[in-house]
Design an enzyme around this catalytic site. Structure first.
Site, PDB file in Angstrom:
ATOM      1  N   PHE A  78       0.793  -1.175   0.093  1.00 63.04           N
ATOM      2  CA  PHE A  78       0.160  -0.122  -0.153  1.00 63.04           C
ATOM      3  C   PHE A  78       1.020   1.180  -0.098  1.00 63.04           C
ATOM      4  O   PHE A  78       0.337   2.291   0.086  1.00 63.04           O
ATOM      5  CB  PHE A  78      -0.992  -0.026   1.019  1.00 63.04           C
ATOM      6  CG  PHE A  78      -2.274  -0.865   0.851  1.00 63.04           C
ATOM      7  CD1 PHE A  78      -2.511  -1.355  -0.142  1.00 63.04           C
ATOM      8  CD2 PHE A  78      -3.060  -1.020   1.895  1.00 63.04           C
ATOM      9  CE1 PHE A  78      -3.820  -2.371  -0.570  1.00 63.04           C
ATOM     10  CE2 PHE A  78      -4.294  -1.711   1.829  1.00 63.04           C
ATOM     11  CZ  PHE A  78      -4.523  -2.458   0.430  1.00 63.04           C
ATOM     12  N   HIS A 121       9.778 -13.719  -0.470  1.00 60.79           N
ATOM     13  CA  HIS A 121       9.910 -13.768  -1.664  1.00 60.79           C
ATOM     14  C   HIS A 121      11.135 -14.546  -2.290  1.00 60.79           C
ATOM     15  O   HIS A 121      12.431 -13.973  -1.959  1.00 60.79           O
ATOM     16  CB  HIS A 121      10.186 -12.144  -2.341  1.00 60.79           C
ATOM     17  CG  HIS A 121       9.987 -12.158  -3.709  1.00 60.79           C
ATOM     18  ND1 HIS A 121       9.106 -11.018  -4.430  1.00 60.79           N
ATOM     19  CD2 HIS A 121      10.715 -12.477  -4.623  1.00 60.79           C
ATOM     20  CE1 HIS A 121       9.260 -11.232  -5.691  1.00 60.79           C
ATOM     21  NE2 HIS A 121      10.333 -11.928  -5.880  1.00 60.79           N
ATOM     22  N   ASP A 171      -0.977  -9.970  -3.937  1.00 63.28           N
ATOM     23  CA  ASP A 171       0.380  -8.968  -4.120  1.00 63.28           C
ATOM     24  C   ASP A 171      -0.216  -7.851  -4.923  1.00 63.28           C
ATOM     25  O   ASP A 171       0.581  -7.342  -5.855  1.00 63.28           O
ATOM     26  CB  ASP A 171       1.207  -9.979  -4.982  1.00 63.28           C
ATOM     27  CG  ASP A 171       2.596  -9.600  -4.999  1.00 63.28           C
ATOM     28  OD1 ASP A 171       2.843  -8.564  -4.418  1.00 63.28           O
ATOM     29  OD2 ASP A 171       3.534 -10.053  -5.712  1.00 63.28           O
TER      30      ASP A 171
HETATM   31  O1  DOR Z   1       6.130  -7.511  -9.105  1.00 62.71           O
HETATM   32  C1  DOR Z   1       6.376  -6.912  -7.671  1.00 62.71           C
HETATM   33  N1  DOR Z   1       6.085  -5.902  -7.471  1.00 62.71           N
HETATM   34  N2  DOR Z   1       6.775  -8.025  -7.032  1.00 62.71           N
HETATM   35  C2  DOR Z   1       7.114  -7.932  -5.744  1.00 62.71           C
HETATM   36  O2  DOR Z   1       7.270  -8.586  -4.975  1.00 62.71           O
HETATM   37  C3  DOR Z   1       7.102  -6.434  -5.313  1.00 62.71           C
HETATM   38  C4  DOR Z   1       6.103  -5.747  -5.980  1.00 62.71           C
HETATM   39  C5  DOR Z   1       6.307  -4.471  -5.732  1.00 62.71           C
HETATM   40  O3  DOR Z   1       6.354  -3.899  -4.478  1.00 62.71           O
HETATM   41  O4  DOR Z   1       6.045  -3.333  -6.796  1.00 62.71           O
END
Ligand code: DOR
Length: 439
Positions: A65, A181, A305
């Site tokens: 967020f 991750h 996610d």
């Molecule tokens: O694609 C992604 N964006 N994978 C992640 O693990 C982090 C996330 C981000 O915070 O933008």
């Protein structure tokens, strides 16, 4: 005469540990106090849920967020608006903000910003680093902490613990389940030449199956060494699923709606960099393996996610385009559409989004429709068809990869500890969000 209940939901089809059945639900003081036949006229507020299904509140255990520091993409208020408009009652938010959430102070700051400003309940992961490793036992247990999150491969932000000795030190310190991750940074670095400028479909060639499997194998090896519980986020490959099926003693498994729904090369042809995500969306062989693992129980939870980036950030030519897509608001409708298509049962959906997070993270008072639990409900109309539209998205990012997708199954109401925060697309203020509690 004072009412017996603050709120009664009548005539809905309740999906809980007991199966699927018609029950009224009585709520008092934010908790469920009765399930069964409740006569009329005993409540301050009554919701007629005839024709609707009442699910335990959906918990999205992986969202970004962006507050503090990256509020041009999202903030706690806008992100949580998206959550409740999409039927989500509680989120676990990620630590790759600015500053990073890696200390008691930065965690307390998030909790303070979020309390009664977020529309849903919340918990915040604390980033595990080389620097804060000695504080981990304390950081895991602070109010509002969802536990520790570690990035083994680099993604958005600079939270990174790529080497085994540092990971070893972190895992040795854990007592709660921690989230990872898992992409192998050394392999990602070695393969950067696989990225084809201007071609986002080279993203999953670069960040390949082996990079994911290597990291997951290293991680689970360390978990086993110390007897610790690890939660492997957004599993995206067939090979990892086969490996994890043999290591459920230590590892829990998250999958995302986008890895179940989008597929390469189609998604890159249609959406370009808007399909770019870490770990990447891959071809049908992987998507089918993820569905198989969901069917056979290897998968424990669904997380969106939700990783918003502005259009401008997504529009940079690959590989300068940012990785991530919105998802918290579309999790419920996209997955209910899969339910309607017969790909999973409604009870399995509840297992993944309510019972699953409750069980893995030892949440107090959430994840079940049972007397004594928080009155968190996701009320859905399984028959309602809608077309998902960018204009519906509350995120600051203002877009969804599902724009123009027709789905059947729609969130009608979001109830958080007895507060009706969303009903039929209308948001109710003030925001009531509070920190989730853990054992
Ligand atoms: O694609 C992604 N964006 N994978 C992640 O693990 C982090 C996330 C981000 O915070 O933008």
């Amino acid at each position: 005469m004072a009412s017996t209940y603050d709120l009664v939901l009548t005539g809905g089809t309740v999906v809980n540990h007991d199966g699927v059945g018609q029950h009224d639900i009585g709520v008092r003081g934010g908790r469920i106090v009765a399930i069964g036949a409740i006569g009329a006229g005993q409540a301050a507020e009554t919701i007629d849920a005839k024709g609707l299904h009442i699910l335990p509140g959906v918990i999205d255990s992986q969202v970004h967020f962006r507050e503090p520091g990256l509020e041009h993409k999202e903030d706690l208020e806008s992100g949580s608006r998206g959550a409740v408009m999409g039927g989500v009652t509680c989120v676990f938010e990620m630590p790759n903000t600015k500053p990073l959430t890696t200390s008691a102070e930065t965690l307390a700051d998030k909790v303070e910003r979020a309390t009664h400003r977020m529309f849903c309940d919340f918990a915040f992961y604390v980033g595990g680093t080389r620097e804060n490793v000695d504080d981990i036992p304390q950081l895991e247990r602070l109010p509002g902490s969802a536990g520790i999150k570690v990035f083994m491969g680099s993604s958005t932000g600079n939270l990174l613990v790529e080497d085994d000795p540092s990971l070893d030190r972190i895992i040795a310190k854990l007592s709660r389940r921690a989230a990872f991750h898992a992409e192998d940074e050394m392999r990602l670095n070695a393969r950067k030449g696989e990225r084809i400028p201007g071609d986002p479909s080279s993203h999953y060639v670069w960040r390949d199956e082996e990079a994911a499997l290597l990291a997951t194998t290293r991680l689970v090896g360390l978990a086993e060494k110390y007897g610790r519980r690890v939660h492997v986020l957004h599993i995206s490959t067939a090979a990892e699923m086969a490996f994890l099926a043999d290591h459920k003693d230590w590892a829990s498994v998250e999958v995302t709606p986008h890895h179940l729904t989008l597929v390469a090369p189609d998604c890159y042809e249609r959406l370009g960099t808007y399909a770019q995500m870490n770990p990447p969306v891959r071809d049908a062989r992987h998507r089918d393996a993820i569905w198989a693992a969901l069917a056979n129980g290897v998968v424990d939870v669904l997380g969106s996610d939700h990783a918003p980036h502005t259009r401008e950030e997504k529009d940079h030519p690959y590989p300068d385009s940012h990785s991530g897509m919105t998802g918290v608001q579309t999790l419920v409708p996209i997955m209910l559409d899969h339910v309607n298509a017969g790909r999973l049962s409604l009870q399995r959906f509840v297992d993944l989004t309510s019972h699953g997070p409750q069980r893995l993270f030892n949440m107090r008072g959430k994840g079940r429709i049972a007397v004594g639990y928080d009155a968190d409900f996701t009320v859905v109309d399984l028959k309602r068809s809608e077309t998902i539209d960018n204009a519906w998205i509350e995120s600051r990012a203002g877009w969804t990869p599902y724009h123009g997708t027709r789905v059947t199954g729609w969130p009608i109401g979001t109830i958080v500890r007895g507060h009706r925060v969303m009903w039929d697309g209308e948001l109710t203020r003030p925001a009531v969000g509070e920190a989730a509690r853990f054992l």
